[in-house]
Write an enzyme that holds these catalytic residues in place. Structure first.
Site, PDB file in Angstrom:
ATOM      1  N   LYS A  52      14.000  -3.719   7.677  1.00 30.87           N
ATOM      2  CA  LYS A  52      13.145  -2.415   7.471  1.00 30.87           C
ATOM      3  C   LYS A  52      14.060  -1.873   8.824  1.00 30.87           C
ATOM      4  O   LYS A  52      14.475  -0.826   8.920  1.00 30.87           O
ATOM      5  CB  LYS A  52      11.950  -2.626   7.645  1.00 30.87           C
ATOM      6  CG  LYS A  52      11.341  -2.794   6.399  1.00 30.87           C
ATOM      7  CD  LYS A  52       9.775  -3.174   6.192  1.00 30.87           C
ATOM      8  CE  LYS A  52       9.385  -3.826   4.852  1.00 30.87           C
ATOM      9  NZ  LYS A  52       7.995  -4.185   4.928  1.00 30.87           N
ATOM     10  N   GLN A  96       3.200  -5.805   8.498  1.00 31.07           N
ATOM     11  CA  GLN A  96       3.569  -6.503   7.434  1.00 31.07           C
ATOM     12  C   GLN A  96       2.694  -7.653   7.086  1.00 31.07           C
ATOM     13  O   GLN A  96       2.022  -8.280   7.827  1.00 31.07           O
ATOM     14  CB  GLN A  96       4.968  -7.433   8.156  1.00 31.07           C
ATOM     15  CG  GLN A  96       5.736  -8.061   7.367  1.00 31.07           C
ATOM     16  CD  GLN A  96       6.545  -7.342   6.168  1.00 31.07           C
ATOM     17  OE1 GLN A  96       6.750  -6.104   6.411  1.00 31.07           O
ATOM     18  NE2 GLN A  96       6.329  -7.568   4.942  1.00 31.07           N
ATOM     19  N   ASP A 119       2.832   2.962   3.521  1.00 32.70           N
ATOM     20  CA  ASP A 119       2.831   1.884   2.724  1.00 32.70           C
ATOM     21  C   ASP A 119       1.856   2.553   1.464  1.00 32.70           C
ATOM     22  O   ASP A 119       1.904   1.751   0.461  1.00 32.70           O
ATOM     23  CB  ASP A 119       2.184   0.506   3.446  1.00 32.70           C
ATOM     24  CG  ASP A 119       3.311  -0.532   3.580  1.00 32.70           C
ATOM     25  OD1 ASP A 119       4.223  -0.388   2.787  1.00 32.70           O
ATOM     26  OD2 ASP A 119       3.043  -1.660   4.120  1.00 32.70           O
TER      27      ASP A 119
END
Ligand code: NAP
Length: 303
Positions: A52, A96, A119
């Site tokens: 990422k 994460q 997200d």
């Protein structure tokens, strides 16, 4: 002849558009910024965070990688999230998954500023997806799957889409996206899961079959109608002594078997995976655009 749906090619198209938008934002003095928090040293999570960060840098985004020790407490992690919520150089934040077990992940997600929740897991964004409010953030993997279908001209409107799996990351938000009353939705959606009866009967009625169950090579030709589009979301490690790493990645679909019957199919790797990260970048740029407008929502998508 089956059509191979190449996620790398479509992700490449997404990046061309994003680069243009990022240049425009920068010319107005704004650089979209993404912060990724990694707690602990899970090797798979570290690899995801690295990729990422690399993609952000390739695109010219501001990237912050916050690596916290495995012993981080809930209060410490909440403190980091709150600091990023108030950091005006950061437009997207994600923690994460999975965090270590002392962390209450749902509470961390609720602490995110929903305007920076790229997200799409914050309850406010889940609600916006349910009601079809385009200012919200949908989760990246479902968004990527929808984009793969659109770019490959696989008709969603009116199609019967069968999704295997009902997780909050893939199955449920994907069903909501594809049934939206707009030009990129209008599908008839069925979700099946581990308690579904007559699975083969259900999957064989799909025009588009999407497997997101985390079971290596589960979907066989017998599950698929002739000519159906098959999207394989699964990423599973299976032992492989011949590989240097000792394992290889396979999807939830037995590719060689199903590709003889399907009309279109995604490979693993190289199908859905590249789209997930592309949509994370896209959500970050969207968050930046919206925050630069003072948090006002996107104009409604044209129907
Ligand atoms: P998950 O949270 O474990 O959910 C799996 C779902 O599959 C559950 O709803 C489960 O049913 C259902 N299921 C399990 N076995 C089944 C069976 N035999 N028949 C029918 N349904 C069954 O998994 P997830 O997070 O959604 O991920 C699914 C897969 O996608 C994993 O391989 C993951 O690594 C991969 N993934 C890939 C990406 C990407 O970017 N490509 C992103 C996210 C996930 P119950 O609800 O009844 O338990």
């Amino acid at each position: 002849m089956v059509m191979l749906i190449d996620g790398r090619v479509i992700a490449g198209k997404v990046y061309v558009d994003l680069r243009r938008e990022i240049t425009q934002l920068k010319s107005k003095g704004v650089t979209p910024g993404l912060a990724v928090i990694l707690v602990g040293d899970n090797p798979a999570s570290s690899a995801y965070v690295r990729s990422k960060d690399k993609m952000c840098r390739d695109l010219g985004l501001h990237s912050v990688k916050l690596e916290l020790p495995a012993s981080t407490t809930q209060a410490e992690l909440l403190g980091s999230v709150k600091a990023l919520n108030h950091d005006s150089t950061i437009h997207g934040i994600l923690v994460q998954s999975p965090p270590p077990e002392q962390i209450d992940e749902a509470a961390i997600v609720r602490a995110l500023d929903p305007r920076k929740d790229v997200d799409g897991f914050h309850p406010e964004n889940v609600a916006k997806l349910v009601i079809g409010d385009p200012s919200g953030f949908a989760p990246c993997t479902p968004l990527g799957i929808q984009r793969l279908l659109i770019e490959n001209k696989i008709q969603i409107a009116g199609a019967h889409v069968v999704i295997l799996g009902r997780s909050m990351i893939v199955g449920k938000p994907l069903a909501l996206l594809l049934m939206q009353k707009n030009k990129d939705g209008n599908a008839t959606v069925t979700i099946a899961h581990s308690q579904s009866r007559d699975l083969e009967k259900i999957t064989r009625s799909a025009d588009i079959l999407i497997a997101a169950i985390g079971r290596p090579n589960f979907v066989k030709a017998k599950h698929v109608r002739d000519g159906a589009a098959v999207i394989d979301v699964g990423i599973n490690r299976v032992e492989d002594a011949a590989s240097k790493r000792g394992y290889r990645l396979v999807g939830d679909v037995l590719f060689d078997d199903v590709s003889k019957k399907a009309g279109a199919i995604t490979p693993v790797p190289g199908g859905v995976g590249p789209m997930t990260i592309a949509m994370l970048m896209s959500n970050t740029v969207k968050a930046c655009r919206q925050l630069a407008r003072g948090g006002s929502p996107e104009p409604p998508a044209g129907d």
